[in-house]
Design an enzyme around this catalytic site. Structure first.
Site, short mmCIF file in Angstrom:
data_model
loop_
_atom_site.label_atom_id
_atom_site.label_comp_id
_atom_site.label_asym_id
_atom_site.label_seq_id
_atom_site.Cartn_x
_atom_site.Cartn_y
_atom_site.Cartn_z
N ASP A 155 21.76 18.55 22.88
CA ASP A 155 21.54 17.36 22.07
C ASP A 155 22.70 16.41 22.38
O ASP A 155 23.85 16.82 22.45
CB ASP A 155 21.54 17.74 20.59
CG ASP A 155 21.17 16.57 19.70
OD1 ASP A 155 20.37 15.73 20.15
OD2 ASP A 155 21.68 16.50 18.58
N GLU A 208 16.86 15.73 25.61
CA GLU A 208 15.88 14.78 25.08
C GLU A 208 15.69 13.67 26.10
O GLU A 208 16.60 13.38 26.87
CB GLU A 208 16.44 14.12 23.83
CG GLU A 208 16.36 14.91 22.58
CD GLU A 208 17.10 14.19 21.49
OE1 GLU A 208 16.44 13.76 20.54
OE2 GLU A 208 18.32 14.05 21.58
N CYS A 217 13.23 23.34 11.27
CA CYS A 217 14.12 24.48 11.14
C CYS A 217 13.98 25.34 12.39
O CYS A 217 12.87 25.73 12.75
CB CYS A 217 13.77 25.29 9.89
SG CYS A 217 14.60 26.88 9.81
N CYS A 245 12.62 29.24 11.31
CA CYS A 245 11.26 29.58 10.90
C CYS A 245 10.24 28.52 11.32
O CYS A 245 9.05 28.73 11.19
CB CYS A 245 11.20 29.81 9.40
SG CYS A 245 11.46 28.31 8.45
N CYS A 298 17.42 25.19 4.84
CA CYS A 298 15.97 25.23 4.97
C CYS A 298 15.35 25.73 3.66
O CYS A 298 15.73 26.79 3.17
CB CYS A 298 15.57 26.12 6.14
SG CYS A 298 13.80 26.39 6.25
N CYS A 302 13.28 29.30 4.52
CA CYS A 302 13.93 30.58 4.85
C CYS A 302 15.40 30.63 4.48
O CYS A 302 16.10 31.60 4.79
CB CYS A 302 13.74 30.90 6.34
SG CYS A 302 14.70 29.80 7.41
N ASP A 329 23.21 18.81 14.20
CA ASP A 329 23.11 18.64 15.66
C ASP A 329 22.81 19.95 16.36
O ASP A 329 22.04 19.99 17.33
CB ASP A 329 24.41 18.05 16.21
CG ASP A 329 24.69 16.67 15.65
OD1 ASP A 329 23.71 15.94 15.44
OD2 ASP A 329 25.86 16.35 15.41
ZN LIG Z 1 13.62 27.82 8.00
#
Ligand SMILES: [Zn+2]
Length: 411
Positions: A188, A272, A325, A328, A344, A347, A354
């Site tokens: 990133d 990216e 996330c 998950c 998150c 989870c 980043d």
């Molecule tokens: Zn998650």
């Protein structure tokens, strides 16, 4: 395995006073030719009544001064023009070329190019006496910091705004493909840190780099206060140009090292794709984005991957890498730019903004390239789980940068 690639070697040259004025006359002649072509082109677009560009050179007024300079440089410029026209009218191009622009003395960069066959290929550079021989000139002194062995394709002579002269030599050389390491990495690109890797490593702007940037800012401010065309103005202009050069060189040094380190250590490098133009519209961020000039880095990683048989992939710009996330796959509705850490809701994993994005970039890239199934991806997630506790190297001095790269070469 080896493959043939084109490499550019740039050497500083030190022309004598006489040679300097001859080179300047060459720059002027090439600029003149180009501007004549542009003028005729603009005219032609309104009414097709002027002679063809390719023969145009013969009909130019004041032809005498053009015969004094190196003719290969002029011929090359004509060829460049023919190529430009072909590209301009090409319907296959995804991005249309803009209208040709006039080159202005002292504003545009000065250069001219001579094809290798006109210089009898490799015989124009003498490594023993450190001299380069160009047509119609006595040999010019040059500084040799590295040698090349491949076939010389072309020589470009240029002058920068700090009044330094260079020759850039394009050489076709065979290179060895790099050994496979079996590792992949997602990256990133950030503002605070230059790179954030999916391995948990962050690479920040080196301090010495920032220092020169600040210096540039101060000098530029002083420059803007000088009376135009005064002797102080000219002095300051040269000073600003030199500092700019330093920043550019430092940036190139960092990116060159980082990109080499990446292709040495990873088989698959995923980043990216940037829409820098759109991002610059955001005024608050624009300055720093231009400073980071990610496209330079992307370009380097891209061509080096190509050279050494590695895979470089860029994922879609609109992929929500920050909001998803990485553990998950839960996707947030929105995530404000100011939030650096989040948890998150699905989870309960704590995320560094980043770092999470770079892991997502890696997964998305691997999915694009090898179309992993969800089970395989989950398996991958378990195997290469991210450890944010990894010690982060600080790249803040020239020495440190080199040692850091060395350290990871063996890792
Ligand atoms: Zn998650």
């Amino acid at each position: 395995m080896t493959q043939l690639v084109l490499k550019a070697f740039k050497y500083r040259i030190y022309p004598t006073k006489e040679q300097t004025s001859f080179l300047d006359r060459n720059f002027g002649a090439v600029r003149y030719i180009w501007n004549q072509f542009v003028a005729s082109f603009n005219h032609n677009l309104i009414g097709p009544c002027l002679p063809q560009d390719e023969k145009f050179i013969k009909d130019l007024p004041g032809k005498e001064f053009l015969t004094e300079v190196i003719s290969y440089g002029l011929q090359q410029k004509r060829m460049d023009w023919v190529e430009f026209k072909k590209q301009f009218f090409s319907k296959k191009r995804a991005v249309k070329l803009g209208r040709p622009k006039f080159k202005k003395k002292g504003v545009s960069n000065d250069s001219f190019k001579i094809p290798g066959q006109c210089l009898k290929f490799n015989s124009c550079i003498n490594f023993e006496t450190s001299r380069i021989k160009l047509p119609k000139m006595s040999p010019i002194k040059l500084v040799i910091d590295r040698k090349f062995s491949g076939l010389l394709k072309s020589v470009t002579v240029s002058k920068n705004k700090a009044n330094q002269y260079f020759v850039s030599v394009l050489v076709e050389e065979p290179i060895e493909l790099k050994q496979n390491t079996g590792r992949s990495i997602g990256i990133d690109l950030g503002l605070k840190d230059l790179l954030i890797c999916s391995t948990g490593m962050k690479i920040s702007n080196p301090r010495w780099f920032r220092k020169t940037q600040t210096k540039l800012k101060i000098t530029q401010r002083a420059f803007s206060k000088k009376v135009k065309d005064s002797s102080r103005y000219k002095q300051m202009k040269l000073k600003v140009a030199r500092l700019y050069l330093k920043v550019t060189n430092q940036r190139k040094f960092i990116y060159d090292n980082l990109s080499t380190w990446l292709v040495n250590n990873y088989d698959t490098i995923i980043m990216e794709s940037l829409k820098v133009k759109n991002m610059i519209k955001n005024r608050k961020l624009s300055k720093s984005i231009q400073d980071a000039s990610w496209s330079t880095l992307i370009g380097m990683v891209s061509y080096k991957s190509n050279w050494y048989g590695k895979t470089f992939h860029q994922i879609d710009t609109w992929f929500p890498s920050s909001k998803t996330c990485s553990c998950c796959g839960h996707k947030l509705e929105s995530l404000d730019l100011s939030i650096r850490e989040w948890t998150c809701p699905s989870c309960n994993t704590k995320h560094d903004r980043d770092l999470n994005a770079s892991v997502n970039i890696l997964y998305k890239g691997l999915d694009d390239l090898y179309s992993l199934t969800s089970a395989e991806l989950a398996d991958y997630r378990c195997r290469e789980s991210v450890n944010p506790k990894v010690e982060i190297p600080k790249v803040d001095s020239l020495k440190r940068l080199v040692s850091f790269i060395d350290f990871y070469k063996t890792a």
